[in-house]
Design an enzyme around this catalytic site. Structure first.
Site, PDB file in Angstrom:
ATOM      1  N   CYS A  74       0.827  -1.211   0.000  1.00  0.00           N
ATOM      2  CA  CYS A  74       0.000   0.000   0.000  1.00  0.00           C
ATOM      3  C   CYS A  74       0.865   1.266   0.000  1.00  0.00           C
ATOM      4  O   CYS A  74       2.089   1.219   0.093  1.00  0.00           O
ATOM      5  CB  CYS A  74      -0.909  -0.014   1.217  1.00  0.00           C
ATOM      6  SG  CYS A  74      -0.006   0.224   2.767  1.00  0.00           S
ATOM      7  N   ALA A  77       3.200   1.760   2.921  1.00  0.00           N
ATOM      8  CA  ALA A  77       4.436   0.973   2.756  1.00  0.00           C
ATOM      9  C   ALA A  77       5.417   1.720   1.864  1.00  0.00           C
ATOM     10  O   ALA A  77       6.622   1.761   2.139  1.00  0.00           O
ATOM     11  CB  ALA A  77       4.121  -0.397   2.163  1.00  0.00           C
TER      12      ALA A  77
END
Ligand code: SF4
Length: 557
Positions: A74, A77
């Site tokens: 995501c 991250a």
């Protein structure tokens, strides 16, 4: 560039890339097939009459189809995990429930080396506001302010960064307001990132958000002048110590490395980075935004480099020397290359014959699926299929396609900063030098992408999923599959070694000349390990077929 198709070669597996592509796609319902067929492409290059080669168009940076078992992560991250995580002296607070911070705690192997124990290093810690139900109901801003204050009291850092996770945007916590208030109160730099996991379609959105905020809040704070050959290394994250090897090479060449974004980095390096004369971009996907913004605001141009592969490393060092166009630097660079190359040749002599002709597939991130093809080529190995998790079309097809890329609804909410030249600190002489160098044929901002270097008719797959990986392995029987931890054990259970190109399987470094030698050794050990011949029990039909004849078995004693 090889024009030889990996699918028409000496392999015993009779399959064409077109038929394999159809087979991969035929398993899907109609609507899914329509979406995936844009992202699964046969690398068919076409030359026009003038010899200009055009590459196929690939669908990339679009929403993942629900339920396909993607490799993607995501935006949080990409922002906290990738770009800011490697900076040792900023306290990075994850604002959210505990999962996001916990699962990203020390899992990326971006190493750092503080000069002494007195220097700050917060990387071993995981800071989180650990949101609870009542913070979702009544808001988490107060808890965040308290967490920032507590972190400051305990650690007295130079700066604190706050990373938003999924619920933060949904409940409307204003992390930027809280950060501004705490900056005022504590007298240190505190800044926030709206990198909620649902922003964009992958880690890529997080990279862009991180680039914007670092540029807005840190770059440009320190105007100290730098040495005569000063550069930044952008998009190198010091996985397994890669940046340490590159730092060593640059130092031996006499090049002044101002900042690395962001392996083995510090706050002060970012703050002074705009004073470098040249930006050298390793991972184009994650950091090209900072390179562009720095050029517009302060003047230093950027070039693409690659320190993965001995040949690529030598080429990149020479390209840097060529930019500065200084005899002394050129000589130093050539001396370092000559010092390093004998060991590389020696290693190639040992490992190349053992690996030559083996076939690899690479499905990783946003740059390594391209960069590592250099290392496999040095071992005489062929890349027969490759692709990225979260790259954009320019990473596949080259930056020439940038004007044709349409930003879709999923990525439109990622801010594009408007940047103007800084009236006080824009360095016109860097710009003038770049223009002059460009006239002499030197290429800036140039990146041709992954497909240009892939063999004709190899498969290029964006956002590959579990079904497609499994089918590729079953049908093509590669000698090596490169991916990440989620894929590793599924792949190896199919009898094919899987090299993790994110974590390096806890090995490395692989950058530069020494890194290349490490890589040759580890790949040889992996692809030639005996264990792959022991997957089938001796009584199975497959094992009997592959067993050596009794006359070929050596009997001792
Ligand atoms: S998707 Fe949301 S919940 Fe999951 S790790 Fe990312 S920010 Fe956290």
């Amino acid at each position: 560039m090889s024009e030889h198709s990996p699918f028409d070669d000496d392999s015993e597996v009779a399959v064409t890339s077109e038929s394999l592509r159809d087979d991969l796609l035929d398993a899907y319902p109609k609507k899914t097939r329509r979406k995936r067929e844009k992202q699964v492409v046969v690398n068919h290059k076409q030359a026009d009459e003038s010899g200009l080669v055009s590459l196929p168009v690939i669908g990339a940076n679009t929403r993942t189809i629900p339920g396909v078992i993607t490799q993607r992560g995501c935006s949080y991250a990409g922002c906290k995990g990738v770009i800011l995580g490697p900076t040792r002296d900023i306290v990075n607070i994850t604002h959210g429930p505990i999962g996001c911070g916990f699962y990203s705690w020390l899992t990326r192997r971006n190493q750092t080396l503080a000069p002494t124990d007195e220097h700050d290093n917060f990387m071993p810690y995981c800071f989180s506001t650990d949101m609870q139900d009542e913070n979702i109901i009544f808001g988490g801003e107060k808890k965040l302010a308290k967490a920032i204050e507590e972190a400051y009291e305990l650690f007295k850092p130079k700066a604190i960064a706050v990373f938003s996770t999924c619920p933060v945007g949904l409940i409307g916590d204003d992390v930027h307001q809280v950060a501004a208030e705490m900056k005022e109160k504590l007298g240190i730099n505190v800044f926030g990132f709206s990198c909620e996991g649902y922003k964009g379609v992958s880690q890529s959105a997080g990279h862009h958000i991180a680039n914007n905020q670092i540029f807005k809040h840190v770059v440009g704070e320190d105007n100290t002048k730098r040495g005569k050959w000063s550069i930044n290394l952008l998009g190198e994250y010091n996985i397994g110590g890669d940046a340490f090897l590159i730092e060593d090479l640059l130092q031996r060449c006499g090049i002044d490395l101002v900042a690395t974004f962001s392996g083995n980095s510090t706050y002060d390096q970012f703050a002074n980075s705009h004073m470098a004369q040249l930006n050298c971009v390793m991972c184009h996907r994650s950091i090209n935004y900072v390179a562009d913004m720095m050029e517009k605001k302060y003047g230093p141009p950027w070039i693409k480099v690659n320190f993965i592969g001995a040949k690529a490393t030598a080429k990149s060092l020479r390209k840097i020397a060529e930019y500065f166009d200084d005899q002394e630097l050129t000589e130093k660079v050539e001396a370092v290359i000559s010092e390093e190359y004998p060991a590389v040749f020696e290693a190639q002599e040992i490992y190349k014959p053992r690996c030559e002709g083996k076939r690899a597939m690479l499905f990783v991130g946003g740059s390594r699926a391209h960069h590592y093809q250099e290392l496999f080529a040095e071992l005489g190995m062929k890349t027969i299929a490759a692709g990225y998790e979260f790259a954009h079309r320019d990473d596949y097809e080259g930056r020439d396609v940038l004007p044709d890329i349409k930003v879709d609804a999923d990525s439109r909410n990622i801010e594009e900063l408007h940047v103007d030249a800084d009236p006080d600190h824009y360095r016109g002489n860097d710009r003038a030098k770049a223009i002059e160098r460009e006239r002499a044929g030197y290429k800036f901002k140039e990146y041709d992408g992954l497909m240009a270097d892939m063999p004709e008719k190899a498969l290029v797959i964006d956002d590959i999923n579990h079904h497609e990986s499994e089918e590729l392995i079953r049908r093509m029987k590669p000698d090596l599959f490169c991916a990440g931890i989620k894929e590793k054990y599924a792949v190896q259970k199919m009898g094919v070694p899987c090299k993790q190109l994110h974590s390096y399987d806890y090995g490395g470094p692989y950058a530069g000349f020494q890194g290349a030698i490490n890589f040759y050794k580890e790949i040889d050990r992996m692809v030639n390990a005996k264990v792959w011949s022991m997957i089938q029990p001796p009584w199975s039909d497959e094992a009997k077929q592959n067993a050596p004849s009794s006359s070929s078995i050596r009997r001792d004693g």
